[in-house]
Design a protein around this motif. Structure first.
Motif, PDB file in Angstrom:
ATOM      1  N   ALA A  35      52.475  14.642 -27.976  1.00 56.31           N
ATOM      2  CA  ALA A  35      53.200  13.368 -27.992  1.00 56.31           C
ATOM      3  C   ALA A  35      54.633  13.584 -28.483  1.00 56.31           C
ATOM      4  N   GLU A  53      57.553  19.206 -37.828  1.00 56.39           N
ATOM      5  CA  GLU A  53      56.130  19.543 -37.688  1.00 56.39           C
ATOM      6  C   GLU A  53      55.632  20.164 -38.985  1.00 56.39           C
ATOM      7  N   MET A  54      54.516  19.654 -39.491  1.00 53.00           N
ATOM      8  CA  MET A  54      54.058  20.146 -40.801  1.00 53.00           C
ATOM      9  C   MET A  54      53.423  21.533 -40.732  1.00 53.00           C
ATOM     10  N   THR A  63      46.239  18.673 -29.984  1.00 53.71           N
ATOM     11  CA  THR A  63      46.794  19.188 -28.729  1.00 53.71           C
ATOM     12  C   THR A  63      46.233  20.562 -28.368  1.00 53.71           C
ATOM     13  N   ALA A  67      39.827  19.542 -24.321  1.00 52.65           N
ATOM     14  CA  ALA A  67      39.014  20.102 -23.240  1.00 52.65           C
ATOM     15  C   ALA A  67      39.884  20.365 -22.010  1.00 52.65           C
ATOM     16  N   VAL A  69      41.371  18.584 -19.542  1.00 55.43           N
ATOM     17  CA  VAL A  69      41.025  18.099 -18.213  1.00 55.43           C
ATOM     18  C   VAL A  69      41.731  16.770 -17.944  1.00 55.43           C
ATOM     19  N   VAL A 191      56.371  15.900 -43.564  1.00 53.75           N
ATOM     20  CA  VAL A 191      57.124  14.756 -44.104  1.00 53.75           C
ATOM     21  C   VAL A 191      56.258  14.160 -45.218  1.00 53.75           C
ATOM     22  N   GLY A 351      43.981   8.903 -28.359  1.00 57.09           N
ATOM     23  CA  GLY A 351      42.541   9.080 -28.175  1.00 57.09           C
ATOM     24  C   GLY A 351      42.170  10.364 -27.476  1.00 57.09           C
ATOM     25  N   GLY A 354      45.367  12.041 -24.462  1.00 56.70           N
ATOM     26  CA  GLY A 354      46.781  12.231 -24.812  1.00 56.70           C
ATOM     27  C   GLY A 354      47.486  13.302 -24.014  1.00 56.70           C
ATOM     28  N   ILE A 355      46.718  14.239 -23.428  1.00 50.94           N
ATOM     29  CA  ILE A 355      47.365  15.280 -22.621  1.00 50.94           C
ATOM     30  C   ILE A 355      47.664  14.711 -21.231  1.00 50.94           C
ATOM     31  N   GLN A 356      46.641  14.115 -20.629  1.00 50.66           N
ATOM     32  CA  GLN A 356      46.805  13.660 -19.242  1.00 50.66           C
ATOM     33  C   GLN A 356      47.772  12.485 -19.120  1.00 50.66           C
TER      34      GLN A 356
HETATM   35  C1  FAD Z   1      37.831  18.065 -28.534  1.00 51.03           C
HETATM   36  C2  FAD Z   1      38.918  17.284 -27.858  1.00 51.03           C
HETATM   37  C3  FAD Z   1      38.945  17.218 -26.462  1.00 51.03           C
HETATM   38  C4  FAD Z   1      39.982  16.537 -25.821  1.00 51.03           C
HETATM   39  N1  FAD Z   1      40.054  16.595 -24.457  1.00 51.03           N
HETATM   40  C5  FAD Z   1      41.100  16.027 -23.816  1.00 51.03           C
HETATM   41  C6  FAD Z   1      41.241  16.156 -22.412  1.00 51.03           C
HETATM   42  O1  FAD Z   1      40.435  16.814 -21.741  1.00 51.03           O
HETATM   43  N2  FAD Z   1      42.299  15.551 -21.801  1.00 51.03           N
HETATM   44  C7  FAD Z   1      43.223  14.828 -22.525  1.00 51.03           C
HETATM   45  O2  FAD Z   1      44.156  14.285 -21.924  1.00 51.03           O
HETATM   46  N3  FAD Z   1      43.121  14.705 -23.862  1.00 51.03           N
HETATM   47  C8  FAD Z   1      42.092  15.289 -24.526  1.00 51.03           C
HETATM   48  N4  FAD Z   1      41.969  15.180 -25.874  1.00 51.03           N
HETATM   49  C9  FAD Z   1      42.917  14.318 -26.590  1.00 51.03           C
HETATM   50  C10 FAD Z   1      44.234  14.985 -26.828  1.00 51.03           C
HETATM   51  O3  FAD Z   1      44.038  16.279 -27.327  1.00 51.03           O
HETATM   52  C11 FAD Z   1      45.025  14.129 -27.835  1.00 51.03           C
HETATM   53  O4  FAD Z   1      45.089  12.789 -27.390  1.00 51.03           O
HETATM   54  C12 FAD Z   1      46.446  14.625 -27.986  1.00 51.03           C
HETATM   55  O5  FAD Z   1      46.470  16.004 -28.241  1.00 51.03           O
HETATM   56  C13 FAD Z   1      47.148  13.869 -29.115  1.00 51.03           C
HETATM   57  O6  FAD Z   1      48.422  14.438 -29.253  1.00 51.03           O
HETATM   58  P1  FAD Z   1      49.309  14.119 -30.514  1.00 51.03           P
HETATM   59  O7  FAD Z   1      50.576  14.855 -30.355  1.00 51.03           O
HETATM   60  O8  FAD Z   1      49.339  12.648 -30.717  1.00 51.03           O
HETATM   61  O9  FAD Z   1      48.455  14.682 -31.753  1.00 51.03           O
HETATM   62  P2  FAD Z   1      48.437  16.131 -32.418  1.00 51.03           P
HETATM   63  O10 FAD Z   1      48.334  17.201 -31.398  1.00 51.03           O
HETATM   64  O11 FAD Z   1      47.395  16.095 -33.479  1.00 51.03           O
HETATM   65  O12 FAD Z   1      49.868  16.252 -33.043  1.00 51.03           O
HETATM   66  C14 FAD Z   1      50.256  15.533 -34.182  1.00 51.03           C
HETATM   67  C15 FAD Z   1      51.101  16.477 -34.993  1.00 51.03           C
HETATM   68  O13 FAD Z   1      51.680  15.772 -36.092  1.00 51.03           O
HETATM   69  C16 FAD Z   1      51.792  16.676 -37.168  1.00 51.03           C
HETATM   70  N5  FAD Z   1      51.931  15.915 -38.392  1.00 51.03           N
HETATM   71  C17 FAD Z   1      51.050  15.050 -38.934  1.00 51.03           C
HETATM   72  N6  FAD Z   1      51.534  14.519 -40.073  1.00 51.03           N
HETATM   73  C18 FAD Z   1      52.766  15.061 -40.261  1.00 51.03           C
HETATM   74  C19 FAD Z   1      53.742  14.916 -41.267  1.00 51.03           C
HETATM   75  N7  FAD Z   1      53.566  14.108 -42.320  1.00 51.03           N
HETATM   76  N8  FAD Z   1      54.892  15.638 -41.159  1.00 51.03           N
HETATM   77  C20 FAD Z   1      55.099  16.456 -40.091  1.00 51.03           C
HETATM   78  N9  FAD Z   1      54.172  16.633 -39.111  1.00 51.03           N
HETATM   79  C21 FAD Z   1      53.024  15.942 -39.182  1.00 51.03           C
HETATM   80  C22 FAD Z   1      50.494  17.480 -37.099  1.00 51.03           C
HETATM   81  O14 FAD Z   1      50.585  18.718 -37.744  1.00 51.03           O
HETATM   82  C23 FAD Z   1      50.293  17.617 -35.590  1.00 51.03           C
HETATM   83  O15 FAD Z   1      50.810  18.846 -35.093  1.00 51.03           O
HETATM   84  C24 FAD Z   1      40.966  15.869 -26.570  1.00 51.03           C
HETATM   85  C25 FAD Z   1      40.944  15.927 -27.959  1.00 51.03           C
HETATM   86  C26 FAD Z   1      39.939  16.643 -28.597  1.00 51.03           C
HETATM   87  C27 FAD Z   1      39.950  16.734 -30.089  1.00 51.03           C
END
Ligand code: FAD
Length: 411
Positions: A35, A53-54, A63, A67, A69, A191, A351, A354-356
């Motif tokens: 994201a 990034e922490m 991320t 899975a 997909v 942060v 949820g 988040g990738i797709q």
């Molecule tokens: C097992 C599993 C299977 C999945 N399969 C799929 C799939 O097949 N297809 C799909 O589209 N999605 C899938 N998802 C969902 C997808 O992975 C997530 O929706 C997506 O990765 C969320 O991205 P994000 O950047 O919001 O979160 P994150 O990748 O968790 O990134 C948030 C980042 O914020 C950082 N952070 C947090 N607090 C702080 C702070 N205070 N200061 C600095 N940095 C901070 C963290 O270190 C982290 O790196 C799956 C998730 C899981 C767990």
């Protein structure tokens, strides 16, 4: 609603007189997962952007644990719209973004036992008569999924459009594009404090202090904690653990050609991955934000549910992991400026999708942040940005406002 965003790479912002320009940004993005990386990449050509990034490695949390997909029938209607709007970008990324294909064929079959046929009928009814998904009964299902025990599933719904996503390439390409446009990434920088003063956000991250006109909260499972740090009402995020085990392919089986199999009630799934199989009990256990680890029980549950369905046994677990899928109550992402304070933007709650959805969600977020029109292809898919707003009634944020004083945020 962009708060006095300075012009591109301009450090002559009110307040610049009392700080080093190295620590002053137009926009600070908190979180370097898909994201944060995708929105930062979209913003960098237009503003001076910092990505905080922490962890030492962006992508360490959800991320890097997905899975991987793309299933365009997954999730509520706004999510499906975002997935459809993201697909052309993922199918045909520009050469300056990546020369690696981001999608590869997979296919997914939602299967139903006899006692689950109503769930399958309900999904089919929801998708409507026009759905290209193909209903497979009896022999057709056995031919498509020869590894299922005969008679285990009575019917399936085959989505041939489902693809594997190269998540690493996608995430790294966003980070490269961000850096290429002058974006700054600071890793190992949690942060820990965030306050709004004299029109600027002040963030303490690691040993450093940063200031920015706008903060983007892309902190994944920690997004409500980041809001609370800024004394903002949370959106009611529920991080839910999901576990995956890696098992060897049954001997002699060319599993790379297998479709992914998902139980219609999401009791388990099986997905080929690099010559092995990923299996999951599709668990959704509420968790505090953390470096998630799988429970022995959930891995055993995956083995049990999968072995009931397939005609091979699982000799060993080769690897296992879990990650947090973070949802708000309506299971739609939260994307938009917070009405309670200037310059606080939410990009959270992606949820299990988040990738797709990342390409379209990043474009939408960037448009709102830069006060530009929402790109037409996103609207054409039927997305109403109000459905993702942090002010949508469903989130009931007034309930959480408590004693937070609007004076605190006066510019
Ligand atoms: C097992 C599993 C299977 C999945 N399969 C799929 C799939 O097949 N297809 C799909 O589209 N999605 C899938 N998802 C969902 C997808 O992975 C997530 O929706 C997506 O990765 C969320 O991205 P994000 O950047 O919001 O979160 P994150 O990748 O968790 O990134 C948030 C980042 O914020 C950082 N952070 C947090 N607090 C702080 C702070 N205070 N200061 C600095 N940095 C901070 C963290 O270190 C982290 O790196 C799956 C998730 C899981 C767990």
């Amino acid at each position: 609603m962009l708060v006095s965003l300075p012009t591109n790479k301009d450090t002559t912002h009110p307040g610049a007189d009392f700080m080093s320009s190295d620590s002053l940004f137009d926009i600070a993005v908190i979180g370097g997962g898909i994201a944060g990386a995708s929105v930062a990449a979209a913003l960098a050509p237009h503003a001076r952007v910092l990505l905080l990034e922490m962890e030492s490695q962006p992508g360490y949390h959800a991320t890097g644990r997905s899975a991987a997909v793309l299933v365009d029938t997954y999730g509520p209607a706004p999510v499906r719209a975002l997935t459809r709007a993201s697909t052309p970008f993922l199918e045909r990324p520009s050469e300056d973004f990546t020369n690696v294909p981001l999608l590869s064929p997979r296919g997914v079959v939602m299967i139903a036992r006899e006692d689950q046929l109503r769930s399958l009928d309900a999904l089919q009814a929801e998708l409507g008569d026009g759905t290209p998904d193909r209903r497979l009964d009896g022999d057709e299902l056995a031919a498509c999924l020869p590894f299922l025990k005969p008679g285990y599933a009575m019917a399936g719904l085959f989505n041939e459009r489902a693809r594997d996503i190269d998540v690493h390439a996608l995430h790294q390409s966003y980070l490269r594009r961000f850096r290429g446009n002058g974006g700054q990434i600071t890793v190992s920088a949690p942060v820990t404090a965030l306050r709004h003063n004299r029109g600027l956000w002040h963030a303490s991250a690691g040993d450093e202090e940063f200031r920015a006109s706008v903060v983007v909260n892309a902190a994944g499972a920690w997004a409500d904690q980041v809001a609370e740090m800024a004394e903002m009402p949370p959106v009611g995020l529920s991080p839910k653990r999901r576990s995956i085990a890696v098992i060897p392919a049954p001997s002699g089986a060319a599993v790379s050609d297998w479709a992914m199999v998902v139980d219609i009630d999401e009791e388990f799934y099986i997905k080929p991955d690099a010559g092995r199989l990923l299996i999951s009990p599709a668990d959704e256990t509420l968790s505090a934000p953390c470096d998630s680890r799988p429970e022995e029980y959930d891995i055993a549950l995956a083995v049990d549910r999968v072995e009931r369905a397939v005609n091979f046994t699982i000799p060993r677990i080769e690897n296992r992991w879990s990650g947090l899928r973070s949802f708000v109550i309506d299971k739609c992402p939260v994307c938009g400026f917070d009405a309670n304070v200037p310059g606080f933007f939410w990009l959270a709650g992606q949820g299990g999708y988040g990738i797709q959805t990342a390409p379209a969600l990043a474009e939408l977020a960037a448009a709102l942040l830069l006060d530009k029109a929402v790109p037409e292809p996103i609207l054409a898919e039927g997305l109403d940005p109000a459905d993702l707003s942090p002010a949508r009634p469903m989130l009931d944020r007034e309930r959480n406002l408590g004693n937070i004083s609007s004076k605190k945020y006066a510019q």
